[in-house]
Write a protein that holds these residues in place. Structure first.
Motif, short mmCIF file in Angstrom:
data_model
loop_
_atom_site.label_atom_id
_atom_site.label_comp_id
_atom_site.label_asym_id
_atom_site.label_seq_id
_atom_site.Cartn_x
_atom_site.Cartn_y
_atom_site.Cartn_z
N ASN A 20 0.83 -1.21 0.00
CA ASN A 20 0.00 0.00 0.00
C ASN A 20 0.86 1.25 0.00
O ASN A 20 1.96 1.27 0.56
CB ASN A 20 -0.92 0.03 1.23
N SER A 21 0.34 2.32 -0.57
CA SER A 21 1.09 3.58 -0.61
C SER A 21 0.91 4.38 0.68
O SER A 21 1.79 5.17 1.06
CB SER A 21 0.63 4.43 -1.81
N ASP A 22 -0.20 4.18 1.39
CA ASP A 22 -0.51 4.94 2.60
C ASP A 22 -0.07 4.18 3.85
O ASP A 22 -0.62 3.13 4.17
CB ASP A 22 -2.02 5.21 2.65
N TYR A 23 0.92 4.71 4.54
CA TYR A 23 1.46 4.08 5.75
C TYR A 23 1.00 4.78 7.03
O TYR A 23 1.60 4.60 8.09
CB TYR A 23 3.00 4.06 5.69
N SER A 24 -0.08 5.54 6.94
CA SER A 24 -0.55 6.30 8.10
C SER A 24 -1.01 5.39 9.25
O SER A 24 -1.10 5.83 10.40
CB SER A 24 -1.69 7.25 7.71
N LEU A 25 -1.29 4.11 8.95
CA LEU A 25 -1.64 3.15 10.00
C LEU A 25 -0.60 3.16 11.11
O LEU A 25 -0.94 3.04 12.30
CB LEU A 25 -1.74 1.74 9.40
#
Length: 246
Positions: free
Chosen positions: A56-61
């Motif tokens: 995934n491109s979004d690592y905000s987790l």
């Protein structure tokens, strides 16, 4: 009380490390982030599982894990195959998961790693990252990238004045893991998991299991003649590959 994050901890050596940490009283929570779900038989009251695909491109987790003092990255995969048999998607996914994702995660927690507060960080790399590895060319390339990355960043950490380091764990084949479609056996991996944790908490920067018994000589042969050692590696893996194809 301490908290740890194991990225890739749903099975294999990652699960074994998570299970070992959960047995210790000072750890109250073990966060596990993985694409794979943890089997019911391996669940633990201290585990908090989050499903996530490292491509995934979004690592905000990972913003939610600011309370950890231990980060262990064990995610990764490989495929025993000749380069001519590998498709382009496998190349892209391998580099993304095995190398780029690790760099992104280190970057995400770099403030903690670089601080003067104790922080324990380790990455499962591979002995394949130290030498040519026919039948594992893309996997070895991704691990070689990690090896140089970790060595480089550790010097930067030293120059920053912190005692924290990134541990490069570089084993050969590990029995009892789900790598290459195997089945997780926590009893088989328990000793290795404890040794990894021991090196992690000593803030060592490199741990090669079975170094004296096996890999000291292998690496010496590679340095002496990398072409010949590559041929030896090819013949050794050819037997495994032939059995896999049967």
């Amino acid at each position: 009380m301490r908290r740890a994050l194991i990225v890739g901890g749903a099975n294999g050596i990652g699960l074994s490390i998570a299970t070992s940490l959960a047995k210790r009283e000072e750890f109250e929570k073990i966060y596990i982030v993985d694409k794979t779900v943890i089997d019911n038989e391996n669940c633990n009251p201290k585990f908090e599982y989050h499903q996530f695909d490292l491509t995934n491109s979004d690592y905000s987790l990972f913003d939610r894990f600011n309370d950890i003092d231990t980060l262990m990255i064990t995610a990764g995969f490989g495929k025993l195959a000749l380069f001519k048999e590998i498709n382009e998607k496998h190349i892209i996914d391998s580099m993304n998961v095995n190398a780029t994702a690790v760099m992104r995660l280190i970057h995400h927690f770099y403030g903690k790693i670089m601080s003067n507060t104790d922080f324990y960080c380790g990455v499962m790399v591979s002995i394949a990252g130290f030498m040519s590895s026919p039948f594992f060319s893309v996997y070895a390339a991704s691990k070689a990238a990690l090896k140089i990355f970790i060595e480089s960043v550790n010097i930067e950490l030293e120059k920053e004045g912190t005692s924290n380091r990134i541990l490069n764990v570089s084993p050969g084949a590990i029995k009892g893991t789900s790598f290459n479609h195997g089945k997780t056996d926590l009893e088989q991996t328990a000793t290795l998991a404890r040794n990894i944790i021991k090196n992690l908490e000593k803030k060592n920067d490199l741990f090669i299991p079975q170094y004296d018994e096996i890999y000291k000589n292998v690496l010496a042969r590679y340095q002496q003649d990398f072409r010949q050692e590559g041929r030896h590696s090819y013949e050794y893996k050819l037997t495994r590959y032939t059995k896999q194809e049967q």
